[in-house]
Design a protein around this motif. Structure first.
Motif, PDB file in Angstrom:
ATOM      1  N   GLY A 183       0.966   1.472  11.054  1.00 52.78           N
ATOM      2  CA  GLY A 183       1.518   1.675   9.885  1.00 52.78           C
ATOM      3  C   GLY A 183      -0.002   1.772   8.891  1.00 52.78           C
ATOM      4  O   GLY A 183      -1.321   1.000   9.539  1.00 52.78           O
ATOM      5  N   CYS A 184      -0.136   2.868   8.484  1.00 51.51           N
ATOM      6  CA  CYS A 184      -1.535   2.415   6.625  1.00 51.51           C
ATOM      7  C   CYS A 184      -0.908   3.181   5.732  1.00 51.51           C
ATOM      8  O   CYS A 184       0.121   3.868   5.308  1.00 51.51           O
ATOM      9  N   ASP A 185      -2.249   3.232   4.951  1.00 52.67           N
ATOM     10  CA  ASP A 185      -1.322   4.064   3.429  1.00 52.67           C
ATOM     11  C   ASP A 185      -1.144   5.051   3.065  1.00 52.67           C
ATOM     12  O   ASP A 185      -2.131   6.142   3.575  1.00 52.67           O
ATOM     13  N   ILE A 186      -0.183   5.400   2.442  1.00 53.67           N
ATOM     14  CA  ILE A 186      -0.011   6.793   2.064  1.00 53.67           C
ATOM     15  C   ILE A 186      -1.016   8.209   1.660  1.00 53.67           C
ATOM     16  O   ILE A 186      -1.179   8.932   2.063  1.00 53.67           O
ATOM     17  N   HIS A 187      -1.915   7.278   0.431  1.00 60.68           N
ATOM     18  CA  HIS A 187      -2.861   8.081  -0.151  1.00 60.68           C
ATOM     19  C   HIS A 187      -4.340   7.826   0.632  1.00 60.68           C
ATOM     20  O   HIS A 187      -5.335   8.533   0.652  1.00 60.68           O
ATOM     21  N   ASN A 216      11.594  -8.191   5.549  1.00 61.30           N
ATOM     22  CA  ASN A 216      10.746  -9.025   4.274  1.00 61.30           C
ATOM     23  C   ASN A 216       9.259  -8.875   4.843  1.00 61.30           C
ATOM     24  O   ASN A 216       8.716  -8.590   3.382  1.00 61.30           O
ATOM     25  N   ILE A 217       8.762  -8.744   6.418  1.00 55.48           N
ATOM     26  CA  ILE A 217       7.555  -8.450   6.104  1.00 55.48           C
ATOM     27  C   ILE A 217       6.664  -7.395   5.592  1.00 55.48           C
ATOM     28  O   ILE A 217       6.401  -6.721   5.148  1.00 55.48           O
ATOM     29  N   ALA A 218       7.810  -6.413   5.773  1.00 54.61           N
ATOM     30  CA  ALA A 218       6.826  -4.980   5.961  1.00 54.61           C
ATOM     31  C   ALA A 218       7.074  -4.229   4.368  1.00 54.61           C
ATOM     32  O   ALA A 218       7.080  -3.984   4.244  1.00 54.61           O
ATOM     33  N   ARG A 219       8.526  -5.208   4.621  1.00 54.22           N
ATOM     34  CA  ARG A 219       9.350  -4.476   2.633  1.00 54.22           C
ATOM     35  C   ARG A 219       8.129  -5.553   1.220  1.00 54.22           C
ATOM     36  O   ARG A 219       7.746  -4.417   0.290  1.00 54.22           O
ATOM     37  N   GLU A 220       7.812  -6.268   1.820  1.00 56.37           N
ATOM     38  CA  GLU A 220       6.977  -7.044   0.612  1.00 56.37           C
ATOM     39  C   GLU A 220       5.393  -6.092   1.310  1.00 56.37           C
ATOM     40  O   GLU A 220       4.716  -6.035  -0.232  1.00 56.37           O
ATOM     41  N   ILE A 221       5.232  -5.575   2.519  1.00 54.99           N
ATOM     42  CA  ILE A 221       3.571  -5.779   1.787  1.00 54.99           C
ATOM     43  C   ILE A 221       3.606  -4.138   1.437  1.00 54.99           C
ATOM     44  O   ILE A 221       2.791  -3.719   0.471  1.00 54.99           O
ATOM     45  N   VAL A 222       4.904  -2.933   1.380  1.00 55.36           N
ATOM     46  CA  VAL A 222       5.069  -1.926   0.931  1.00 55.36           C
ATOM     47  C   VAL A 222       4.831  -2.433  -0.881  1.00 55.36           C
ATOM     48  O   VAL A 222       4.629  -1.535  -1.566  1.00 55.36           O
ATOM     49  N   PRO A 238       4.447   3.219  -0.701  1.00 53.63           N
ATOM     50  CA  PRO A 238       5.139   3.426   1.254  1.00 53.63           C
ATOM     51  C   PRO A 238       4.149   3.627   1.887  1.00 53.63           C
ATOM     52  O   PRO A 238       2.311   3.653   1.712  1.00 53.63           O
ATOM     53  N   ILE A 239       3.709   3.353   2.970  1.00 53.99           N
ATOM     54  CA  ILE A 239       3.063   3.505   3.862  1.00 53.99           C
ATOM     55  C   ILE A 239       3.631   4.484   5.106  1.00 53.99           C
ATOM     56  O   ILE A 239       4.173   4.554   5.420  1.00 53.99           O
ATOM     57  N   ILE A 240       2.746   4.767   5.781  1.00 51.45           N
ATOM     58  CA  ILE A 240       2.614   5.764   6.632  1.00 51.45           C
ATOM     59  C   ILE A 240       4.004   5.187   7.517  1.00 51.45           C
ATOM     60  O   ILE A 240       2.522   4.334   8.666  1.00 51.45           O
ATOM     61  N   THR A 241       3.996   5.763   8.736  1.00 48.83           N
ATOM     62  CA  THR A 241       4.703   4.691  10.523  1.00 48.83           C
ATOM     63  C   THR A 241       4.829   5.335  11.344  1.00 48.83           C
ATOM     64  O   THR A 241       5.309   6.984  10.752  1.00 48.83           O
ATOM     65  N   THR A 242       4.675   5.248  11.727  1.00 49.48           N
ATOM     66  CA  THR A 242       5.028   5.396  13.319  1.00 49.48           C
ATOM     67  C   THR A 242       5.584   4.515  14.554  1.00 49.48           C
ATOM     68  O   THR A 242       4.687   3.118  14.710  1.00 49.48           O
ATOM     69  N   SER A 243       6.477   4.840  15.205  1.00 50.85           N
ATOM     70  CA  SER A 243       6.830   3.679  16.553  1.00 50.85           C
ATOM     71  C   SER A 243       5.928   3.021  17.420  1.00 50.85           C
ATOM     72  O   SER A 243       4.754   4.444  17.673  1.00 50.85           O
ATOM     73  N   LEU A 244       5.061   2.132  17.847  1.00 52.10           N
ATOM     74  CA  LEU A 244       4.154   1.763  18.329  1.00 52.10           C
ATOM     75  C   LEU A 244       4.802   1.720  19.984  1.00 52.10           C
ATOM     76  O   LEU A 244       5.560   0.546  20.461  1.00 52.10           O
TER      77      LEU A 244
END
Length: 207
Positions: free
Chosen positions: A40-44, A127-133, A139-145
């Motif tokens: 994941g990374c910052d959408i902006h 909770n980890i993913a949602r709290e980061i966002v 949002p964060i841009i994401t792709t499966s590892l």
């Protein structure tokens, strides 16, 4: 580059803030979702998106990158007006192991610098993913590892994930063992709800 162990039930505030700072500075992280681990990374941050695509070995305009959201409150920024039935299903199914493919707003091609007419929206039950966002504020841009191993498509052990990827990303978050089944992908671009990839979630129970 290091491994950060975060409690998935009650994420430590300091460690969430640390992950957010890395994202704000253009970093790429590996983090847990309610399905498989993901990049994941910052959408902006365009350079971060390019870095994420290099790590994945894809081009932004040739791959399907999803947006991880905290909830559905901001998705109107990234999608065209939703069919009422689709929105009701999303409200019932999320947070959960689904990726909803929706018609993208004019903002999405600018963010990805690619001619994208659709966008994948994820609100993982993690909770980890949602709290980061939530702390990041967007949002964060994401792709499966994915794993190189042909037998084991997705690595579930955070220590192994760290060993394999520590030279490529800026942070690996250990939120416990992940799943090895990805999200169920649901195409809603026509107003109908069509499963295009069977994954962990059962959308039928929300229809």
């Amino acid at each position: 580059m290091y491994l950060s162990v975060i409690n998935s039930e009650n994420p430590q505030e300091r460690k969430i803030e640390e992950a957010v700072r890395i994202l704000q500075n253009g970093g790429v992280i590996i983090y847990p979702t309610d399905t498989v681990y993901a990049l994941g990374c910052d959408i902006h941050n365009q350079k971060a998106i390019e870095k994420l695509c290099r790590i994945k070995g894809v081009k932004a305009d040739k791959t399907n990158l999803s947006f991880i959201c905290y909830d559905l409150s901001h998705i109107s920024e990234y999608t065209k007006q939703l069919d009422n039935n689709v929105f009701k299903v999303m409200k019932k199914a999320l947070p959960g192991p689904f990726t909803f493919i929706l018609n993208a707003s004019t903002k999405v091609p600018k963010l990805l610098q690619a001619k994208k007419k659709t966008v994948g929206i994820r609100v993982p039950n993690n909770n980890i993913a949602r709290e980061i966002v939530n702390r990041l504020g967007n949002p964060i841009i994401t792709t499966s590892l994915k794993d190189d191993d042909e037998v084991v498509e997705y690595t579930t052990d955070p220590d192994l994930i760290f060993e394999k990827n520590k030279k490529m990303v800026d942070l690996v978050i250990d939120g416990g063992y992940g799943e090895n089944v990805p999200s169920t992908v649901v195409d809603c671009t026509s107003g109908e709800i069509t499963v295009i990839r069977e994954g962990l979630g059962d959308i039928e129970s929300f229809l």
